[in-house]
Design a protein around this motif. Structure first.
Motif, short mmCIF file in Angstrom:
data_model
loop_
_atom_site.label_atom_id
_atom_site.label_comp_id
_atom_site.label_asym_id
_atom_site.label_seq_id
_atom_site.Cartn_x
_atom_site.Cartn_y
_atom_site.Cartn_z
N GLY A 42 0.75 -1.24 0.00
CA GLY A 42 0.00 0.00 0.00
C GLY A 42 0.78 1.29 0.00
O GLY A 42 0.19 2.36 -0.02
N ALA A 43 2.10 1.21 0.02
CA ALA A 43 2.90 2.43 0.11
C ALA A 43 3.10 3.04 -1.27
O ALA A 43 2.97 2.37 -2.30
CB ALA A 43 4.25 2.12 0.76
N PRO A 44 3.44 4.34 -1.34
CA PRO A 44 3.81 4.96 -2.62
C PRO A 44 5.05 4.27 -3.21
O PRO A 44 5.81 3.62 -2.48
CB PRO A 44 4.12 6.41 -2.24
CG PRO A 44 3.43 6.63 -0.94
CD PRO A 44 3.44 5.31 -0.24
N PRO A 45 5.28 4.40 -4.52
CA PRO A 45 6.39 3.69 -5.17
C PRO A 45 7.75 3.85 -4.49
O PRO A 45 8.47 2.86 -4.35
CB PRO A 45 6.38 4.28 -6.59
CG PRO A 45 4.96 4.65 -6.81
CD PRO A 45 4.43 5.12 -5.49
N PRO A 46 8.16 5.06 -4.04
CA PRO A 46 9.49 5.13 -3.40
C PRO A 46 9.59 4.25 -2.16
O PRO A 46 10.60 3.58 -1.94
CB PRO A 46 9.61 6.63 -3.04
CG PRO A 46 8.71 7.32 -4.01
CD PRO A 46 7.55 6.39 -4.21
N ARG A 47 8.53 4.24 -1.34
CA ARG A 47 8.56 3.40 -0.15
C ARG A 47 8.41 1.92 -0.52
O ARG A 47 8.96 1.05 0.15
CB ARG A 47 7.44 3.81 0.81
CG ARG A 47 7.63 5.19 1.41
CD ARG A 47 6.56 5.48 2.43
NE ARG A 47 6.68 6.84 2.98
CZ ARG A 47 5.87 7.34 3.89
NH1 ARG A 47 4.85 6.63 4.35
NH2 ARG A 47 6.06 8.58 4.33
N ARG A 48 7.70 1.65 -1.58
CA ARG A 48 7.53 0.27 -2.02
C ARG A 48 8.88 -0.33 -2.40
O ARG A 48 9.16 -1.50 -2.14
CB ARG A 48 6.57 0.23 -3.20
CG ARG A 48 5.98 -1.14 -3.51
CD ARG A 48 4.98 -1.04 -4.64
NE ARG A 48 3.95 -0.05 -4.31
CZ ARG A 48 3.17 0.52 -5.22
NH1 ARG A 48 3.34 0.23 -6.51
NH2 ARG A 48 2.26 1.39 -4.86
N ARG A 49 9.72 0.49 -3.02
CA ARG A 49 11.05 -0.01 -3.40
C ARG A 49 11.93 -0.27 -2.19
O ARG A 49 12.95 -0.96 -2.30
CB ARG A 49 11.72 0.98 -4.35
CG ARG A 49 11.13 0.98 -5.75
CD ARG A 49 12.01 1.75 -6.72
NE ARG A 49 11.98 3.18 -6.45
CZ ARG A 49 11.13 4.03 -7.00
NH1 ARG A 49 10.21 3.57 -7.85
NH2 ARG A 49 11.17 5.32 -6.72
N ALA A 50 11.55 0.25 -1.04
CA ALA A 50 12.32 0.00 0.18
C ALA A 50 11.97 -1.33 0.82
O ALA A 50 12.67 -1.76 1.75
CB ALA A 50 12.09 1.13 1.18
N ALA A 51 10.92 -2.00 0.35
CA ALA A 51 10.46 -3.23 0.98
C ALA A 51 11.54 -4.31 1.08
O ALA A 51 11.73 -4.91 2.15
CB ALA A 51 9.23 -3.77 0.25
N PRO A 52 12.32 -4.59 0.01
CA PRO A 52 13.36 -5.62 0.14
C PRO A 52 14.41 -5.29 1.19
O PRO A 52 14.90 -6.17 1.90
CB PRO A 52 13.98 -5.68 -1.26
CG PRO A 52 12.95 -5.13 -2.17
CD PRO A 52 12.24 -4.08 -1.38
N PHE A 53 14.74 -4.00 1.33
CA PHE A 53 15.77 -3.61 2.30
C PHE A 53 15.24 -3.71 3.73
O PHE A 53 15.98 -4.05 4.66
CB PHE A 53 16.26 -2.20 1.98
CG PHE A 53 16.80 -2.06 0.60
CD1 PHE A 53 18.09 -2.48 0.30
CD2 PHE A 53 16.02 -1.55 -0.43
CE1 PHE A 53 18.60 -2.38 -0.98
CE2 PHE A 53 16.51 -1.44 -1.72
CZ PHE A 53 17.81 -1.86 -2.01
N VAL A 54 13.95 -3.43 3.91
CA VAL A 54 13.32 -3.64 5.22
C VAL A 54 13.32 -5.13 5.57
O VAL A 54 13.60 -5.53 6.71
CB VAL A 54 11.89 -3.07 5.24
CG1 VAL A 54 11.17 -3.46 6.53
CG2 VAL A 54 11.92 -1.56 5.09
N ALA A 55 13.02 -5.97 4.57
CA ALA A 55 13.04 -7.41 4.80
C ALA A 55 14.43 -7.89 5.17
O ALA A 55 14.60 -8.74 6.06
CB ALA A 55 12.54 -8.14 3.55
#
Length: 413
Positions: A42-55
């Motif tokens: 549900g996040a905007p694209p910039p935050r969505r791209r951060a998902a792998p790094f959060v994982a």
């Protein structure tokens, strides 16, 4: 959706395991995957791209740092530390008379090199072998990606490291990680026609574990298809030199211990039973059928012959096909070995997935890599303006023969 599935898998691990390090990993990873899933959904694209790094932060960094700081992990870490000390003091990593599981070093001698920092620096968190496993894993995968594409997409590396199998290994143990990454590097250099680099990477991987030995066949076959038989022979010569230099001295120091710990123990025929007993076909046959171990070994040998015949009859001409063929060989080895673990599937999964993650990246490749045939698909690349660049054919190919061969072989791969 993928990160949500990873969160479920990590939560199940935390709920069912009786191993403290694995439970901690499951708890940390569940949180990291859950946040990554929320960002990806549900996040905007910039935050969505951060998902792998959060994982990666939740599934690798946090549990790995905590476990290293508290001196916790799988038994293999302590085994590698002791082997590094033995290598310094005796010239070989094997105890002469192993009596317990903890005394066994079931790896080939090069694996003990990861224990040298601990032997030199003492019991310091900075000397833990897991740092060096992770470093070689990331560097070798990154170099492999840059070799075939001109760049390594950070997001792809984060996805690979955060996937549950590599993430669990990074945090708790990790001996298979550098072996797997070096096999990927051997394939990448073979696909781009570099025999010396192929031999160095394949030889280094094969000098750590028997499970890497299929790359000694698959990588030269790919190199022969992409460049020439002479280049493949050169790679084999380099790999043999590396193997001899890393293995023979330790074998000469303690040949009996080598046979017991590296040959008999992994096959379940040593004086001490191997704890690797996942209910895969090879182990079930060895455990439940009369004379089951010879049957399992015969099936393993037949599988090796079948893979070799497939390579001879239909040699892979592209990187992805070669990676799939190597992954298949490793899956058969893991499933049919008498002493085996589900965790060994880390190797074929990583090899099959890594180059696909890179080839599907949306980041544009540099112009230098956009001309000619792509080494992983054999298809013509795109020019700077997005136009298809024809692949050269005939005697004009010259030094770019490997790309010409890759283009012609794409249909038959």
């Amino acid at each position: 959706m993928v990160w949500a599935g990873c969160a479920v898998a990590a939560a199940l691990m935390a709920a069912v395991t009786d191993l403290g390090p694995h439970r901690l990993w499951g708890l940390c990873a569940t949180g990291g995957y859950a946040v990554a899933a929320a960002l990806a959904a549900g996040a905007p694209p910039p935050r969505r791209r951060a998902a792998p790094f959060v994982a990666v932060a939740g599934a690798v960094v946090v549990p790995m740092v905590w476990l290293i700081a508290h001196r916790q992990g799988q038994l293999e870490v302590d085994v590698v530390h002791r082997s590094g000390a033995l290598l310094l003091s005796t010239g070989g990593p094997y105890l002469p008379e192993p009596e317990r599981i903890e005394d066994y070093h079931p790896y080939l001698p090069a694996m003990a090199l990861f224990g040298l920092p601990h032997a030199l620096l003492g019991d310091s968190p900075l000397a833990d072998a897991r740092w060096w496993f992770a470093l070689v894993f990331c560097l070798a995968l990154g170099v492999a990606a840059r070799t075939v594409a001109g760049r390594c997409a950070p997001g792809g590396l984060a996805v690979m490291a955060a996937f549950p199998l590599p993430a669990l290994a990074l945090a708790t143990g990790g001996v298979d990680l550098p072996v797997t990454a070096l096999m990927c590097l051997a394939l990448a250099t073979a696909a781009t026609g570099r025999p010396v680099a192929t031999g160095l990477a394949a030889g280094a991987a094969a000098a750590m574990k028997w499970t890497a030995w299929p790359v000694l066949v698959v990588a030269p076959v790919l190199l022969a298809a992409r460049r020439s038989g002479r280049a493949a022979a050169g790679a084999c010569a380099v790999a043999a030199t590396v193997l001899a230099g890393l293995i023979v001295p330790s074998v000469l120091v303690s040949p009996g211990a080598f046979v017991e710990q590296v040959l008999l123990y992994p096959l379940g025929a040593g004086r001490v039973a191997s704890p690797a007993a996942s209910p895969l076909p090879g182990h079930l046959i060895a455990a439940l059928l009369p004379g089951g171990r010879p049957i399992a070994l015969a099936l393993l040998a037949l599988a090796a012959v079948a893979v070799a015949l497939s390579l001879a009859a239909r040699p892979p001409r592209t990187l992805l096909v070669a990676a799939d063929r190597l992954a298949l060989a490793l899956v058969l080895a893991v499933c049919l070995a008498p002493a085996t673990r589900f965790g060994y599937l880390l190797m074929p999964v990583t090899i099959a997935a890594w180059f696909r993650l890179q080839s599907r990246s949306r980041e544009p490749a540099p112009r230098a890599r956009s001309r000619g045939a792509e080494p992983w698909t054999g298809r013509a690349g795109s020019g700077a303006a997005g136009r298809s660049v024809p692949v050269p054919a005939g005697p004009g190919c010259g030094a770019r023969r490997s790309r010409c061969d890759g283009s012609r072989g794409a249909k038959g791969a």
